[in-house]
Every structure is written in structure tokens, then in C-alpha cells.
Design a protein around this motif. Structure first.
Motif, PDB file in Angstrom:
ATOM      1  N   TRP A   1       4.307  -8.513   4.252  1.00  0.00           N
ATOM      2  CA  TRP A   1       5.073  -7.318   4.124  1.00  0.00           C
ATOM      3  C   TRP A   1       4.026  -6.280   3.731  1.00  0.00           C
ATOM      4  N   LEU A   2       3.923  -5.319   4.565  1.00  0.00           N
ATOM      5  CA  LEU A   2       2.970  -4.036   4.185  1.00  0.00           C
ATOM      6  C   LEU A   2       3.487  -2.694   4.124  1.00  0.00           C
ATOM      7  N   SER A   3       2.934  -2.039   3.236  1.00  0.00           N
ATOM      8  CA  SER A   3       3.431  -0.422   3.308  1.00  0.00           C
ATOM      9  C   SER A   3       2.922   0.356   4.562  1.00  0.00           C
ATOM     10  N   LEU A   4       3.878   0.943   5.326  1.00  0.00           N
ATOM     11  CA  LEU A   4       3.314   1.555   6.409  1.00  0.00           C
ATOM     12  C   LEU A   4       2.838   3.074   5.983  1.00  0.00           C
ATOM     13  N   ASP A   5       3.414   3.479   4.580  1.00  0.00           N
ATOM     14  CA  ASP A   5       2.849   4.763   4.363  1.00  0.00           C
ATOM     15  C   ASP A   5       1.448   5.126   4.222  1.00  0.00           C
ATOM     16  N   GLU A   6       0.745   4.011   4.163  1.00  0.00           N
ATOM     17  CA  GLU A   6      -0.816   4.201   4.136  1.00  0.00           C
ATOM     18  C   GLU A   6      -1.348   4.025   5.244  1.00  0.00           C
ATOM     19  N   VAL A   7      -0.599   3.771   6.480  1.00  0.00           N
ATOM     20  CA  VAL A   7      -1.250   3.618   7.796  1.00  0.00           C
ATOM     21  C   VAL A   7      -1.206   5.016   8.550  1.00  0.00           C
TER      22      VAL A   7
ATOM     23  N   LYS B   1     -10.635  -5.226   1.539  1.00  0.00           N
ATOM     24  CA  LYS B   1     -10.198  -5.154   0.087  1.00  0.00           C
ATOM     25  C   LYS B   1      -9.241  -6.280  -0.293  1.00  0.00           C
ATOM     26  N   PRO B   2      -9.526  -7.408  -0.597  1.00  0.00           N
ATOM     27  CA  PRO B   2      -8.429  -8.378  -0.806  1.00  0.00           C
ATOM     28  C   PRO B   2      -7.228  -7.961  -2.181  1.00  0.00           C
ATOM     29  N   LEU B   3      -6.050  -8.405  -1.766  1.00  0.00           N
ATOM     30  CA  LEU B   3      -5.086  -8.086  -2.631  1.00  0.00           C
ATOM     31  C   LEU B   3      -5.389  -8.949  -4.106  1.00  0.00           C
ATOM     32  N   GLY B   4      -5.242  -8.097  -4.986  1.00  0.00           N
ATOM     33  CA  GLY B   4      -5.413  -8.986  -6.500  1.00  0.00           C
ATOM     34  C   GLY B   4      -6.910  -8.742  -6.910  1.00  0.00           C
ATOM     35  N   MET B   5      -7.982  -7.849  -6.052  1.00  0.00           N
ATOM     36  CA  MET B   5      -8.956  -7.469  -6.570  1.00  0.00           C
ATOM     37  C   MET B   5      -9.186  -6.044  -6.841  1.00  0.00           C
ATOM     38  N   GLU B   6      -7.995  -5.336  -6.844  1.00  0.00           N
ATOM     39  CA  GLU B   6      -7.917  -4.140  -7.405  1.00  0.00           C
ATOM     40  C   GLU B   6      -8.657  -2.905  -6.637  1.00  0.00           C
ATOM     41  N   GLY B   7      -8.642  -3.198  -5.143  1.00  0.00           N
ATOM     42  CA  GLY B   7      -9.195  -2.358  -4.129  1.00  0.00           C
ATOM     43  C   GLY B   7     -10.717  -2.629  -4.207  1.00  0.00           C
ATOM     44  N   HIS B   8     -11.350  -3.558  -4.910  1.00  0.00           N
ATOM     45  CA  HIS B   8     -12.820  -3.659  -4.868  1.00  0.00           C
ATOM     46  C   HIS B   8     -12.913  -4.319  -3.405  1.00  0.00           C
ATOM     47  N   SER B   9     -13.982  -3.845  -2.562  1.00  0.00           N
ATOM     48  CA  SER B   9     -14.460  -4.135  -1.395  1.00  0.00           C
ATOM     49  C   SER B   9     -15.499  -5.297  -1.181  1.00  0.00           C
TER      50      SER B   9
ATOM     51  N   HIS C   1      -5.485  -4.832  -0.228  1.00  0.00           N
ATOM     52  CA  HIS C   1      -4.939  -4.025  -1.598  1.00  0.00           C
ATOM     53  C   HIS C   1      -4.253  -2.798  -1.214  1.00  0.00           C
ATOM     54  N   PRO C   2      -4.782  -1.960  -0.486  1.00  0.00           N
ATOM     55  CA  PRO C   2      -4.244  -0.628  -0.393  1.00  0.00           C
ATOM     56  C   PRO C   2      -3.194  -0.721   0.509  1.00  0.00           C
ATOM     57  N   PHE C   3      -2.645  -1.705   1.161  1.00  0.00           N
ATOM     58  CA  PHE C   3      -1.468  -1.717   2.026  1.00  0.00           C
ATOM     59  C   PHE C   3      -0.572  -2.608   1.241  1.00  0.00           C
ATOM     60  N   ARG C   4      -0.546  -3.158   0.223  1.00  0.00           N
ATOM     61  CA  ARG C   4       0.506  -3.887  -0.492  1.00  0.00           C
ATOM     62  C   ARG C   4       1.754  -2.787  -0.764  1.00  0.00           C
ATOM     63  N   ILE C   5       3.121  -3.537  -1.050  1.00  0.00           N
ATOM     64  CA  ILE C   5       4.232  -2.683  -1.139  1.00  0.00           C
ATOM     65  C   ILE C   5       4.446  -2.541  -2.604  1.00  0.00           C
ATOM     66  N   THR C   6       4.943  -1.392  -3.053  1.00  0.00           N
ATOM     67  CA  THR C   6       5.291  -1.245  -4.442  1.00  0.00           C
ATOM     68  C   THR C   6       6.490  -0.646  -4.417  1.00  0.00           C
ATOM     69  N   ALA C   7       6.948  -0.338  -5.566  1.00  0.00           N
ATOM     70  CA  ALA C   7       8.449   0.383  -5.798  1.00  0.00           C
ATOM     71  C   ALA C   7       8.530   1.729  -5.456  1.00  0.00           C
ATOM     72  N   GLN C   8       7.412   2.043  -5.118  1.00  0.00           N
ATOM     73  CA  GLN C   8       7.121   3.540  -4.534  1.00  0.00           C
ATOM     74  C   GLN C   8       7.140   3.650  -2.956  1.00  0.00           C
ATOM     75  N   THR C   9       6.869   2.579  -2.395  1.00  0.00           N
ATOM     76  CA  THR C   9       6.779   2.623  -0.898  1.00  0.00           C
ATOM     77  C   THR C   9       7.975   2.973  -0.184  1.00  0.00           C
ATOM     78  N   GLN C  10       7.786   3.990   0.702  1.00  0.00           N
ATOM     79  CA  GLN C  10       8.681   4.492   1.693  1.00  0.00           C
ATOM     80  C   GLN C  10       9.193   3.585   3.040  1.00  0.00           C
ATOM     81  N   ARG C  11       8.180   3.063   3.630  1.00  0.00           N
ATOM     82  CA  ARG C  11       8.494   2.378   4.830  1.00  0.00           C
ATOM     83  C   ARG C  11       7.687   0.993   4.736  1.00  0.00           C
ATOM     84  N   VAL C  12       8.501  -0.072   5.198  1.00  0.00           N
ATOM     85  CA  VAL C  12       7.956  -1.561   4.944  1.00  0.00           C
ATOM     86  C   VAL C  12       7.743  -2.008   6.495  1.00  0.00           C
ATOM     87  N   ILE C  13       6.861  -2.612   6.818  1.00  0.00           N
ATOM     88  CA  ILE C  13       6.998  -3.663   8.054  1.00  0.00           C
ATOM     89  C   ILE C  13       6.519  -5.086   7.568  1.00  0.00           C
TER      90      ILE C  13
END
Lengths: 477, 477
Positions: free
Chosen positions: A386-392, A408-416, A455-467
């Protein structure tokens, strides 16, 4: 001697007196004794003689042998081979060529006459000499356990056993038997020349060893017998381990499970690797010991060299959990990896994109955001995300990797990280990496299916659009 | 050499550089090289020297060795043994007594100082000589695989490993090392006398064998290495089979399952039997090979001789599914057999009779004849039976067997057999037969509990009075 022989024949060799038995007869004391004894014990024998054409008198001897059999009413058959020519052709020693020609003849005759077995006259002394020879040349357990009394399969047949009823009888006993029975064996004068090494063993080494231990012959015979027993235990274990290890086998390759190998003893790993090589090169005599040891040393290496050259036109490839042994340049079967077109293709939302080899990438928008959060959290299928479309910002696409790709793998806090290294660490096989599908937002990698979300595309409680994205293969899910 | 040694130490031997390591030092080149190399590699060593008091100069040498260590700041400890007296006392050769005294000293020192291991200076040449010695004397797989680089448990400890870090280093290399480091080893002049056999091997046999194969030393070293691997496979298989086979074990006996033995290869049967003997006679060197083979030959005999004498005060007993290996005259544990008083005791209906060892025989009359017929037919518990009281003229009783007892087993149409033979055929162990309870009507045997009802007493549709009999033990049912 006859009584003991009868016991070996019925108990250890399990011969049927009423079925035809082909006896290889050179005319020497051993084979003549064997033929005579089997005939007296009531076995249905046929004598088979092979003329190697190595000595002038050989033709004469074959005729004499035929007459002997005819007098005894024993069926007789003979074959003729031009051993010197065969040796030249096959680039073998005279001794090797003679042996191969002879056994081929015996087994062809046995097959055409539906004989139950081929019997040869090897004695207890031959056994001791064989063990010694292997000991001096360097041998494993199989070599040191000498010749079996019954061999099936053997180098010439997997239907007709090769049997050695005299393997427990000493040469002295055989000569006494021949004298007692008035048999007149041929003593091959050239024997001393053709098998010089064996003769030096017989006439020099063994008497010398008797000065260390007068019972050395009996000791070595017993050693062979005991080791043959140990060999049968090892063979059973190896069979069971092979079942565990073998992942795939074809004409040009064998794939072994690295995990299963790592769970075994080093000695068992050695067996698995040797066996893989033997499957691809059945006759191969000298398997490169050092290459096997090098390979085993690398088994536990998390990033082993991808390819190791073995001798005999074989190479080893490490590929995630697989260890391939294969012909150089062999086309190895692909794993069940997802695969993609090299050029980027735009993805529609919602939509399904057909990828090569039956793979499909499906996308739909998830409107229940609460549910999406729960499902994403509980998801265990790495081919679903599931990813956040807000960031796309632009559009989504799918493509294969390019030089310089980062992620930037999820869980590595945005580290590339470098995608190439990440894929290696994630144990994606080398051949799979090239065509692995990557879902991108413009140039940025959003999802590596089967592996990790960015990481940047993970969904959070603030995400508006999810695919929701799903990669699947028809015969897979 | 140091680098290779470091690898062996950390990879194969798994030594911890920070924990104390006791090094057995004779003062000869091997042990001196080992001590020096370990010290240079930063291992925490203590040198331990044992003075066998076999030579006049030995005391002098011990002092010199102590000084050498003191100059190098290596802790040093020494022990003293009166080897000639020990040899006499233990009825051993001087060589054996020296070896035993020395190792006992080393392991006692190691234990009291909490050393992680005892290291000794055996070299690749020692390995080759050991293999040859075993080959000449007659040895199985273990002997031919030579000395392990790390032995735990070993003959002296099951806590402290015996390690041989120089097992892959040749004597030439060691002597070059000693020269290069300016070490001044002691060459024991008496060596040639005390180990005459080994020296003849070293100085005569090996050079002679090199005329057959110049690489013989490397070949034999490799053979030991390969066979040690095979040995580890065999050992694992034997462990697993032992778990399957072992039924009971005590200080004076081991019981093996005949069924499990019959399901194994002959070689594995041999291992099981040898292992049983080793459990009872841990130090025993010469297990009687012929007795083992004889025993194995009898395994598949349905009526084997009940007892076979082994050497070393041991005997073998066959008992239904059990094969006992035990001290002569050992009291073997009883099986969970029913047992009875010898004299007949009258049974009451209904009633319960207490038999020895917690067994109880319960009787009651079954009034529902239809149900009795069904239950008798469906019964699967051999210690439960329904019988027709119509056929019982006098009273029922229970007793043990008598000479001449006969019995008409159900299913044999009233045919009468000797009870003694019937019990054997039913595989009731010899020791159990004597006290097995028999339910009788006057003199006639009505029921052999656990085995069979008598034909005349079976119930049929015509039966008028039925009783149910049940034999049970409290901790059983």
C-alpha cells in the motif's frame, strides 16, 4: 572349499542354480577353478573367453579351452579383440583397453543369452592387492573397501550383476584345488610385463609387509570387508542427504540447496558436490579435490564469488539459495522470478498491466484509509503493498533497473542506498536482478516488489490517498 | 607456517587466544616449535613437561626446559613419573605406561588450572605413521582416519579437548622453523629403542613405499583426512540407529531390539553390537570379531541358541525381541510379564485374584450372551477373554506350567499341542514361561492369558453360560 563356495553363492551372491551363469574364463588357475567348481556344484554355466590378441599363443589357448569345455559338456563362447588398436584409439594403456574390451564382451554375451550374472575369478589375494594399490595411489572409502562380491549396478550394466564367488579364497587354495582336480591352467608369461606394478606389489611389497605383520594378507582382506560395511552406511546417508539437497537436475546442470548443504557435515557437503559432478560427468576419474574444497570454504560466505571454474568443463554458480553445478555456458533454468520490460511503461489507476511470463501488476485505489492502514500493517505478502499517492507528483510507471539507481528502503528512515547492492543483500539472484520490475514515480523507485517499499511512500495516519499494488502470476497465487 | 597455523587454531580448533592453553612439551623439535609459535601468535600458554625418568639426562633436560620458558616468560610446570614401576604395576609396555602417565599428568594440570585445552605437537608425519601403523595392524575406519585435530571427548577427559595444531605441518617444516628461530631442541637418543616399530616404519617402510608412489606421505595424510570425514557420517548414522535399537541399559547389561537390528544393514548391526560391548567394557581393545559375526548370523534365526558366550566375561542372550549383552550371571531386569504362584489356586466367580507383582485376575459372569458374542469377536486385548462355562465340569483354577502340559489353541480345531512348544512359538521369553499364569478347568488349560483361549472353551451361539476373564496390572491398563 566347495562347501564354503556354495554358501557364498547362495547367501551372499544369491545365485539361482537353475538360471544361466556366464563365467569369464582366461584359462588361468583362478577362472578354471571357478568354472570347474560351479559346474560341480550344479550351476548352469557357460564359459566365455576373450582373446585379447596380445600374445602369439593366445589363439592356441582359446582352442584348448574350447576343447576342455567340450569334453566337460560346458557350453563355450569366445570373443576376439584387437586390444593394441583399441588402446591406441581410446588413448588408453594396453591394460585398460584389454580390461574394457573383455568386460564389454562378457556383458554383451551375458545380455544376449539372458544370463543371471557374469562371474569372474578374482581371489582373496586379488582383493588384498587391490586394497594395497588403492592405498598407495590414494583412495577414499570406496577404493579401500576393494571389490564387492556382487556389484550391481556396475560399470557395464545396471541389469546384470558382476559377481566374484572366489573373493574369499586364497591363491594357494586355488592352486591346490587345480592340482587335486587335475586341471591344467595356462600361466600367462606376459602377465609379469603387462601388470608390472601389480606384480611388484605381489612379489615384493606384500612379502616385505609380512615382515611387519605376518598376517598382513588376512588383515587387509578383513579391512576391505569392514570398510565395505562402513561404505554401505555412508551410501545410505548420502542417498538421504541427496534427496534433501537436490533442487533441480537437467542434462547440463544440477542445482543444490545451499541451506541444506550448510546444515550438513563438511564430509557430506563433499559427497553432495562430488555427486553433482558425477551426474554431469559419469566417467570422470579425477575430480579436482582443491576446487571442491575451495567451493565448500565459500558456502558460508554471504557474498561468494558468483562463479568458480571446476575442471572438466564444469563451473559452479552461487545464486541465492542455489548452488549450480553446470556445463560452461549452459542455459540454466530461470527461477520463478517476476520479470519486466526494460523500457518504462506508464501505469493507470485503477488498472492491470500484463508483464512477461504471465506476471500481472494490479493497482487500485483504497478508499477506506483506516482499513488500508490496518492491512498494510498486517500484510505478510511481499508482492503486495500500500502506498501513499500524496507523495507522487507525476505518473507511476514500471521498468527494470538502470545503472546508478538508488533506493530509500522502508525502515531505514529515508537513508538512500545503491539499488544494486540492496538487491544483492536481499539475495535476489544475479540473473533475476536484470529484469526485476521496479515501480517508479517519475525517476524515483517507489516499490521493489517482493522486497521493500520506499520509505517516502509509506502510508501514515496523515495519508489522504492510498493505492494498493499487487504483483502476481496466474500459476503462483 | 604461522599464518596457516593461526587459521587452523581459530577455524578448526576454535581456540580462544585469551584463555589459558596447556602445551605438552617434551623438549623435542615438534613441541618446542608448537610452544614458540603459539606464544608468538599471542596465545596464553603454559608449558607442561613430564619427566618419565627413563633416561639419566632427563632431569637435566627438564631444568633446561624450565630455564628456556623462564627466559621467554612462559609459565612452566613439570611432573615426575616412575614409568618403569608403573609399567610393571599395570602390566604394560614401557611405551604404554609412559604415554598414560604423561597424558594423565597433562590433563590433571589442565583441569587444575582451568586450561581450555591440552595441545600436543603431533605432526603430519606422525599422522602418516599412525595411519600406516593401523593399516598394518588391521584397523577399521576410525584407525585409518588417524588422529583428529581436536578430540573431545578423549581418553583422558570429556571436558578438556586434546588438540593437535601441527597435524598439517611436516617434520621438515618444523625443523626449518626451529633453525630459523634459533630453537635448540632435545633429540632423545633412546627414541630409537623405545619405539622400535614406529622407527622402522619411519626410516624403512615409508622410504620404500615412496618407490611405489613418491607422494605417498601426502597421499596418506589426505586419506586420513577424507576417511575422518566419512567417519563423521558413519558416527551420526550409528548414533541415530543406537537410539532406535536400545531398549534398556544398566550397569551389567544392555538390551537391543532384535526387530530394529533386523531392519539395519549388517554393518550397522555390527556397530550396535560392538557399541553394546563397549558400554559394558569401556576399555576393551580386542572385541571378539568371530563371536560378533556368529551372533549376527543368528539374528534372523527364529529359534536361536538362547545364549552365546562372548569373551571378556560377557554373554549374549536372545529373548523374544530382545538381544541382551550382559555380564556372565548378571541379573537381567524382568520384562513386564504376568506372573503367578506355582501351586494351583481356585478361582471364584465372580471374583478377583491378586497375583504377584501387582497382577490381578478378574472374573465375572456375562449374562447378556449376545453382547458377549459380539465383544469376544471384536476383542483386541489378548489379556481379556470370554469363555464358555458349559464346558467346565469342576472348578476353575490358576497355576503355572508343568512338565507334559498340553493345550488346544483356538483356531486349530481342537488339535492338541505341547504347551512348552506353543509358548516358544508365541515368543514368550524363556524366563517368563516358568511363571506365566495358566487358567485351568481341573487339569485342562482353558486360557493362556496374553496368548490364546483353548478351542473347547470358546463361546458359540449355543453357549448357555459365559464368563469374562481379565488379567491386568495396575500400572499397565
Amino acid at each position: 572349499m566347495l562347501e564354503e563356495l556354495q554358501e557364498v553363492l547362495s547367501r551372499d551372491i544369491e545365485l539361482d542354480p537353475d538360471r544361466l551363469l556366464l563365467v569369464g574364463v582366461s584359462g588361468g588357475p583362478d577362472s578354471l577353478c571357478l568354472l570347474d567348481a560351479l559346474d560341480r556344484l550344479g550351476y548352469r554355466v557357460i564359459a566365455a573367453h576373450y582373446n585379447h590378441q596380445l600374445r602369439l599363443e593366445a589363439g592356441q589357448e582359446a582352442i584348448a579351452l574350447g576343447e576342455f569345455c567340450s569334453n566337460r559338456e560346458i557350453p563355450f563362447t569366445s570373443g576376439l579383440g584387437d586390444v593394441p588398436a583399441m588402446a591406441k584409439e581410446q588413448n588408453q594403456s594396453i591394460e585398460e583397453a584389454a580390461r574394457e574390451g573383455r568386460y564389454r564382451f562378457l556383458f554383451e554375451e551375458a545380455a544376449s543369452r539372458e544370463a543371471q550374472a557374469v562371474a569372474v575369478g578374482h581371489t582373496a589375494d586379488d582383493q588384498v592387492e587391490t586394497v594395497l594399490m588403492h592405498f598407495l595411489r590414494g583412495a577414499g572409502l570406496a577404493g579401500l573397501s576393494g571389490m564387492p562380491v556382487r556389484a550391481l549396478p556396475n560399470a557395464w550394466s545396471d541389469q546384470i550383476p558382476l559377481v566374484r564367488p572366489l573373493l574369499h579364497v586364497w591363491r594357494e587354495q586355488i592352486e591346490a584345488y587345480c592340482r587335486g582336480r587335475g586341471l591344467d591352467p595356462i600361466y600367462d608369461a606376459s602377465n609379469l610385463d603387462t601388470t608390472y606394478y601389480r606384480n611388484r606389489l605381489r612379489h615384493e611389497l606384500i612379502p616385505y609387509l609380512e615382515s611387519f605383520n605376518p598376517a598382513i594378507r588376512r588383515i587387509l582382506w578383513r579391512t576391505a570387508d569392514v570398510l565395505r560395511g562402513e561404505l554401505s552406511i555412508v551410501t545410505l546417508s548420502v542417498e538421504a542427504a541427496w534427496e534433501e539437497c537436490l533442487l533441480a537436475e537437467g542434462r547440463e546442470y544440477v542445482a543444490l540447496s545451499k541451506r541444506a548443504l550448510l546444515g550438513s557435515h563438511r564430509a557430506m557437503q563433499r559427497h553432495m558436490l562430488r555427486r553433482a559432478i558425477e551426474r554431469l560427468r559419469p566417467g570422470l576419474r579425477d575430480i579436482d579435490f582443491a576446487a571442491i574444497e575451495r567451493t565448500l570454504d565459500r558456502l558460508s560466505d554471504p557474498k561468494p564469488q558468483a562463479r568458480i571454474d571446476l575442471s572438466a568443463g564444469l563451473a559452479l554458480h552461487f545464486e541465492s539459495d542455489r548452488l549450480w553445478v553446470a556445463n560452461w555456458g549452459a542455459e540454466l533454468p530461470r527461477g520463478d522470478w517476476p520479470t519486466c520490460f526494460a523500457d518504462p511503461k506508464a501505469l493507470e489507476i485503477p488498472g492491470e498491466m500484463a508483464l512477461p511470463e504471465g506476471w500481472t501488476l494490479a493497482i487500485h485505489e483504497e478508499l477506506d484509509l483506516q482499513r488500508a492502514l490496518v492491512e498494510a500493517k498486517e500484510n505478510t505478502d511481499p508482492f503486495q503493498a500500500w502506498l501513499s499517492l500524496d507523495e507522487v507528483a507525476g505518473s507511476l510507471s514500471v521498468r527494470t533497473r538502470r545503472a546508478g539507481d538508488r533506493f530509500k528502503p522502508l525502515g531505514m528512515e529515508g537513508h538512500s542506498v545503491k539499488l544494486a547492492e540492496f538487491m544483492i543483500n536481499q539475495k535476489i539472484p544475479l540473473r533475476a536482478r536484470e529484469s526485476w520490475p521496479l515501480v517508479c514515480a517519475d525517476e524515483e523507485i517507489v516499490w521493489v516488489p517482493g522486497v521493500r517499499l520506499a520509505h517516502p511512500f509509506r502510508i501514515t495516519a496523515q495519508t489522504q490517498r492510498v493505492i494498493q499494488l499487487r504483483l502476481f502470476k496466474i500459476n503462483r497465487s
